[in-house]
Scaffold this motif. Structure first.
Motif, PDB file in Angstrom:
ATOM      1  N   LEU A 272      23.005  60.103 -70.215  1.00  0.00           N
ATOM      2  CA  LEU A 272      22.125  60.204 -69.045  1.00  0.00           C
ATOM      3  C   LEU A 272      21.309  58.926 -68.883  1.00  0.00           C
ATOM      4  O   LEU A 272      21.126  58.416 -67.776  1.00  0.00           O
ATOM      5  CB  LEU A 272      21.202  61.411 -69.192  1.00  0.00           C
ATOM      6  N   TRP A 273      20.778  58.421 -69.996  1.00  0.00           N
ATOM      7  CA  TRP A 273      20.030  57.153 -70.010  1.00  0.00           C
ATOM      8  C   TRP A 273      20.883  56.045 -69.398  1.00  0.00           C
ATOM      9  O   TRP A 273      20.428  55.277 -68.534  1.00  0.00           O
ATOM     10  CB  TRP A 273      19.660  56.844 -71.453  1.00  0.00           C
ATOM     11  N   LEU A 274      22.126  55.943 -69.864  1.00  0.00           N
ATOM     12  CA  LEU A 274      23.031  54.906 -69.385  1.00  0.00           C
ATOM     13  C   LEU A 274      23.375  55.109 -67.922  1.00  0.00           C
ATOM     14  O   LEU A 274      23.486  54.149 -67.148  1.00  0.00           O
ATOM     15  CB  LEU A 274      24.294  54.909 -70.240  1.00  0.00           C
ATOM     16  N   ARG A 275      23.542  56.372 -67.532  1.00  0.00           N
ATOM     17  CA  ARG A 275      23.896  56.699 -66.140  1.00  0.00           C
ATOM     18  C   ARG A 275      22.876  56.148 -65.151  1.00  0.00           C
ATOM     19  O   ARG A 275      23.226  55.697 -64.062  1.00  0.00           O
ATOM     20  CB  ARG A 275      23.998  58.228 -66.010  1.00  0.00           C
ATOM     21  N   VAL A 276      21.595  56.148 -65.533  1.00  0.00           N
ATOM     22  CA  VAL A 276      20.520  55.687 -64.646  1.00  0.00           C
ATOM     23  C   VAL A 276      20.262  54.194 -64.805  1.00  0.00           C
ATOM     24  O   VAL A 276      20.134  53.461 -63.820  1.00  0.00           O
ATOM     25  CB  VAL A 276      19.227  56.484 -64.894  1.00  0.00           C
ATOM     26  N   CYS A 277      20.194  53.725 -66.061  1.00  0.00           N
ATOM     27  CA  CYS A 277      19.843  52.324 -66.309  1.00  0.00           C
ATOM     28  C   CYS A 277      20.928  51.348 -65.862  1.00  0.00           C
ATOM     29  O   CYS A 277      20.647  50.158 -65.687  1.00  0.00           O
ATOM     30  CB  CYS A 277      19.543  52.118 -67.795  1.00  0.00           C
ATOM     31  N   LEU A 278      22.140  51.830 -65.693  1.00  0.00           N
ATOM     32  CA  LEU A 278      23.217  50.950 -65.222  1.00  0.00           C
ATOM     33  C   LEU A 278      23.089  50.614 -63.738  1.00  0.00           C
ATOM     34  O   LEU A 278      23.669  49.625 -63.272  1.00  0.00           O
ATOM     35  CB  LEU A 278      24.582  51.608 -65.462  1.00  0.00           C
ATOM     36  N   ILE A 279      22.341  51.417 -62.985  1.00  0.00           N
ATOM     37  CA  ILE A 279      22.320  51.256 -61.526  1.00  0.00           C
ATOM     38  C   ILE A 279      21.792  49.894 -61.082  1.00  0.00           C
ATOM     39  O   ILE A 279      22.391  49.262 -60.203  1.00  0.00           O
ATOM     40  CB  ILE A 279      21.541  52.411 -60.869  1.00  0.00           C
ATOM     41  N   PRO A 280      20.672  49.373 -61.644  1.00  0.00           N
ATOM     42  CA  PRO A 280      20.242  48.036 -61.219  1.00  0.00           C
ATOM     43  C   PRO A 280      21.277  46.945 -61.479  1.00  0.00           C
ATOM     44  O   PRO A 280      21.402  46.002 -60.694  1.00  0.00           O
ATOM     45  CB  PRO A 280      18.968  47.804 -62.040  1.00  0.00           C
ATOM     46  N   ILE A 281      22.023  47.071 -62.590  1.00  0.00           N
ATOM     47  CA  ILE A 281      23.079  46.095 -62.865  1.00  0.00           C
ATOM     48  C   ILE A 281      24.252  46.318 -61.910  1.00  0.00           C
ATOM     49  O   ILE A 281      24.898  45.367 -61.465  1.00  0.00           O
ATOM     50  CB  ILE A 281      23.547  46.201 -64.330  1.00  0.00           C
ATOM     51  N   ALA A 282      24.526  47.596 -61.596  1.00  0.00           N
ATOM     52  CA  ALA A 282      25.568  47.891 -60.604  1.00  0.00           C
ATOM     53  C   ALA A 282      25.205  47.308 -59.241  1.00  0.00           C
ATOM     54  O   ALA A 282      26.090  46.946 -58.458  1.00  0.00           O
ATOM     55  CB  ALA A 282      25.775  49.399 -60.502  1.00  0.00           C
ATOM     56  N   ALA A 283      23.890  47.220 -58.953  1.00  0.00           N
ATOM     57  CA  ALA A 283      23.447  46.614 -57.699  1.00  0.00           C
ATOM     58  C   ALA A 283      23.893  45.162 -57.615  1.00  0.00           C
ATOM     59  O   ALA A 283      24.254  44.666 -56.535  1.00  0.00           O
ATOM     60  CB  ALA A 283      21.927  46.703 -57.576  1.00  0.00           C
ATOM     61  N   VAL A 284      23.884  44.460 -58.757  1.00  0.00           N
ATOM     62  CA  VAL A 284      24.374  43.081 -58.784  1.00  0.00           C
ATOM     63  C   VAL A 284      25.880  43.063 -58.500  1.00  0.00           C
ATOM     64  O   VAL A 284      26.381  42.151 -57.841  1.00  0.00           O
ATOM     65  CB  VAL A 284      24.065  42.419 -60.143  1.00  0.00           C
ATOM     66  N   GLY A 285      26.594  44.079 -58.983  1.00  0.00           N
ATOM     67  CA  GLY A 285      28.020  44.194 -58.664  1.00  0.00           C
ATOM     68  C   GLY A 285      28.251  44.384 -57.182  1.00  0.00           C
ATOM     69  O   GLY A 285      29.169  43.779 -56.597  1.00  0.00           O
ATOM     70  N   ILE A 286      27.433  45.211 -56.539  1.00  0.00           N
ATOM     71  CA  ILE A 286      27.535  45.398 -55.089  1.00  0.00           C
ATOM     72  C   ILE A 286      27.227  44.087 -54.372  1.00  0.00           C
ATOM     73  O   ILE A 286      27.884  43.719 -53.390  1.00  0.00           O
ATOM     74  CB  ILE A 286      26.578  46.509 -54.612  1.00  0.00           C
ATOM     75  N   LEU A 287      26.215  43.365 -54.884  1.00  0.00           N
ATOM     76  CA  LEU A 287      25.855  42.065 -54.304  1.00  0.00           C
ATOM     77  C   LEU A 287      27.011  41.084 -54.395  1.00  0.00           C
ATOM     78  O   LEU A 287      27.260  40.300 -53.457  1.00  0.00           O
ATOM     79  CB  LEU A 287      24.626  41.515 -55.040  1.00  0.00           C
ATOM     80  N   TYR A 288      27.721  41.129 -55.507  1.00  0.00           N
ATOM     81  CA  TYR A 288      28.889  40.254 -55.691  1.00  0.00           C
ATOM     82  C   TYR A 288      29.964  40.549 -54.642  1.00  0.00           C
ATOM     83  O   TYR A 288      30.496  39.621 -54.005  1.00  0.00           O
ATOM     84  CB  TYR A 288      29.453  40.452 -57.098  1.00  0.00           C
ATOM     85  N   PHE A 289      30.263  41.824 -54.445  1.00  0.00           N
ATOM     86  CA  PHE A 289      31.268  42.187 -53.437  1.00  0.00           C
ATOM     87  C   PHE A 289      30.793  41.854 -52.032  1.00  0.00           C
ATOM     88  O   PHE A 289      31.590  41.463 -51.175  1.00  0.00           O
ATOM     89  CB  PHE A 289      31.600  43.673 -53.546  1.00  0.00           C
ATOM     90  N   GLU A 290      29.508  41.989 -51.797  1.00  0.00           N
ATOM     91  CA  GLU A 290      28.971  41.645 -50.484  1.00  0.00           C
ATOM     92  C   GLU A 290      29.193  40.161 -50.178  1.00  0.00           C
ATOM     93  O   GLU A 290      29.581  39.791 -49.058  1.00  0.00           O
ATOM     94  CB  GLU A 290      27.481  41.970 -50.415  1.00  0.00           C
ATOM     95  N   LYS A 291      28.972  39.317 -51.175  1.00  0.00           N
ATOM     96  CA  LYS A 291      29.174  37.879 -50.972  1.00  0.00           C
ATOM     97  C   LYS A 291      30.645  37.550 -50.735  1.00  0.00           C
ATOM     98  O   LYS A 291      30.980  36.703 -49.907  1.00  0.00           O
ATOM     99  CB  LYS A 291      28.638  37.112 -52.179  1.00  0.00           C
ATOM    100  N   ILE A 292      31.521  38.235 -51.461  1.00  0.00           N
ATOM    101  CA  ILE A 292      32.969  38.001 -51.266  1.00  0.00           C
ATOM    102  C   ILE A 292      33.383  38.400 -49.860  1.00  0.00           C
ATOM    103  O   ILE A 292      34.092  37.652 -49.155  1.00  0.00           O
ATOM    104  CB  ILE A 292      33.781  38.788 -52.314  1.00  0.00           C
ATOM    105  N   TYR A 293      32.957  39.580 -49.417  1.00  0.00           N
ATOM    106  CA  TYR A 293      33.350  40.063 -48.096  1.00  0.00           C
ATOM    107  C   TYR A 293      32.731  39.234 -46.984  1.00  0.00           C
ATOM    108  O   TYR A 293      33.359  38.987 -45.956  1.00  0.00           O
ATOM    109  CB  TYR A 293      32.959  41.539 -47.933  1.00  0.00           C
ATOM    110  N   LYS A 294      31.507  38.763 -47.189  1.00  0.00           N
ATOM    111  CA  LYS A 294      30.883  37.922 -46.178  1.00  0.00           C
ATOM    112  C   LYS A 294      31.623  36.601 -46.022  1.00  0.00           C
ATOM    113  O   LYS A 294      31.683  36.030 -44.938  1.00  0.00           O
ATOM    114  CB  LYS A 294      29.422  37.665 -46.537  1.00  0.00           C
TER     115      LYS A 294
END
Length: 414
Positions: A272-294
């Motif tokens: 559960l700890w990992l499930r929540v704490c991973l989200i801010p790092i996952a946000a960087v993953g979303i940011l990475y895909f956003e830059k690729i698609y842009k």
């Protein structure tokens, strides 16, 4: 209850506050909040029947031991105290590291005050969840040690260095003093609990752990790799780099707990700890895909892909959501209502024993009640040396009530 509502609202808000310091992209912020609010991961792909809830993996015999991750939505409802502890860890890391002058070695009473507040936040999490106390303690001591080294030993002026030294150490030790009575109280309980660490086993059950964390896991892996590759640009902004360092360390603790914790519930709550704490790092993953698609696709294409993915997760978890929301309005069973009403009217200091192993009685009455937890867990949530004694007590009490009635009445009022 108000606690459930508060934790349910606080979870996406804490995530949003952290992600907002990483990027101003509304798309990334929306995606991060989505990861913090949807029912869970991809568990429904593997579980048949309704409701499609993570902890039903055990009851449906898909797994044979206590390796899974508590679903986020279910955790908000049934175990908000543990989720609150995870949020305290994230908020504490944010308070410690969200400082654009963290590498400057000047005396700042504002920073000292934030250190004290961050320590109190960590203690609030520890008081909320005994199971996650080791995670919070390790995180706090690591962050505190990092700040001490940063603020003290790199300060050139000796007089300023001594002043900063004493104030920094005091700001770190003060919150620890507040938790000493709690540590003394639990020390007797924790004796004999058995081994703390164990080596992980290679098993297909890890597939269910990964699916419970869901799309957050691959996004976080990509995000962490992107941070390491572009570390100079991330850490150029001191606030962003420091916060990402703190959150990354929290994830290391979660991975360590889920892999090496010998106590079953410690592994589950580490998930559960990992499930929540991973989200801010996952946000960087979303940011990475956003830059690729842009760079390679039209902006509408990116929005379409995100919307399709979000719609898929919502559709996948809709049966669970609808079941829990609708069943929450079901009227309480008349027998339950009579028993809970009776228990609530008993004197506050009364010692109560419950021969039924139904946890809902304890939850609904809000009273301290002794009952047999063995049908739910082999360890009965008890230290090792007391388990057999407790099992024998409940067996004798249930099967030979008249024979042991005097002893039971001597120990319990009701």
């Amino acid at each position: 209850s108000l606690v459930t509502i508060a934790v349910g609202i606080a979870t996406p808000m804490v995530i949003l506050d952290i992600v907002r310091c990483i990027t101003t992209s509304k798309l990334v912020q929306l995606g991060s909040v989505s990861l913090a609010t949807w029912v869970g991961g991809l568990t429904p792909l593997w579980v048949s029947g309704r409701p499609k809830i993570g902890f039903r993996l055990f009851s449906e015999k898909l797994i044979s031991s206590f390796i899974w991750v508590d679903e986020l939505y279910v955790s908000v409802i049934f175990i908000p105290q543990h989720l609150f502890a995870v949020l305290c860890a994230l908020l504490g890391a944010f308070l410690f590291f969200y400082d654009d002058k963290i590498h400057e070695y000047k005396l700042s009473y504002l920073v000292i005050g934030r250190n004290v507040l961050g320590g109190i936040v960590f203690i609030a999490g520890a008081l909320s969840s005994l199971i996650l106390l080791p995670h919070l303690a390790l995180a706090y001591m690591t962050f505190a040690g990092f700040l001490v080294l940063l603020k003290i030993y790199k300060t050139k002026n000796k007089g300023t260095r001594n002043k900063i030294k004493y104030l920094t150490v005091l700001s770190i030790v003060f919150p620890l003093i507040l938790i000493i009575p709690f540590l003394l109280e639990i020390s007797a309980w924790s004796k004999g609990i058995g081994p703390i660490l164990a080596f992980p086993k290679i098993t297909s059950q890890w597939l269910f752990v990964a699916s419970a964390i869901g799309i957050t896991l691959p996004l976080a892996i990509i995000g962490q790799m992107y941070i390491l590759r572009r570390r100079n640009s991330f850490f150029k902004n001191t606030k962003v780099g420091s916060v990402l360092f703190g959150v990354s360390f929290l994830n290391v603790l979660g991975i360590g707990g889920i892999l090496f914790a010998a106590y079953p519930d410690a592994g589950i709550k580490s998930g559960l700890w990992l499930r929540v704490c991973l989200i801010p790092i996952a946000a960087v993953g979303i940011l990475y895909f956003e830059k690729i698609y842009k760079a390679n696709f039209h902006k509408k294409t990116l929005k379409t892909v995100i919307l399709v993915l979000v719609a898929f997760v919502i559709w996948l978890n809709y049966p669970t959501t609808s079941y829990l929301m609708l069943s929450g309005w079901d009227p309480l069973d008349s027998n339950y209502k009579k028993i809970t009403s009776f228990i609530r009217k008993l004197p506050k200091q009364a010692q109560i024993a419950l021969f039924s192993s139904d946890q809902s009685f304890v939850a609904l009455t809000g009273r301290q009640i002794d009952f047999d937890f063995t049908p739910f867990r082999d360890d009965s949530y008890m230290p090792h040396e007391g388990r057999n004694r407790a099992k024998n007590f409940w067996f004798d009490a249930g099967s030979h009530f008249s024979k042991n009635s005097n002893y039971i009445r001597y120990r319990y009022d009701y």
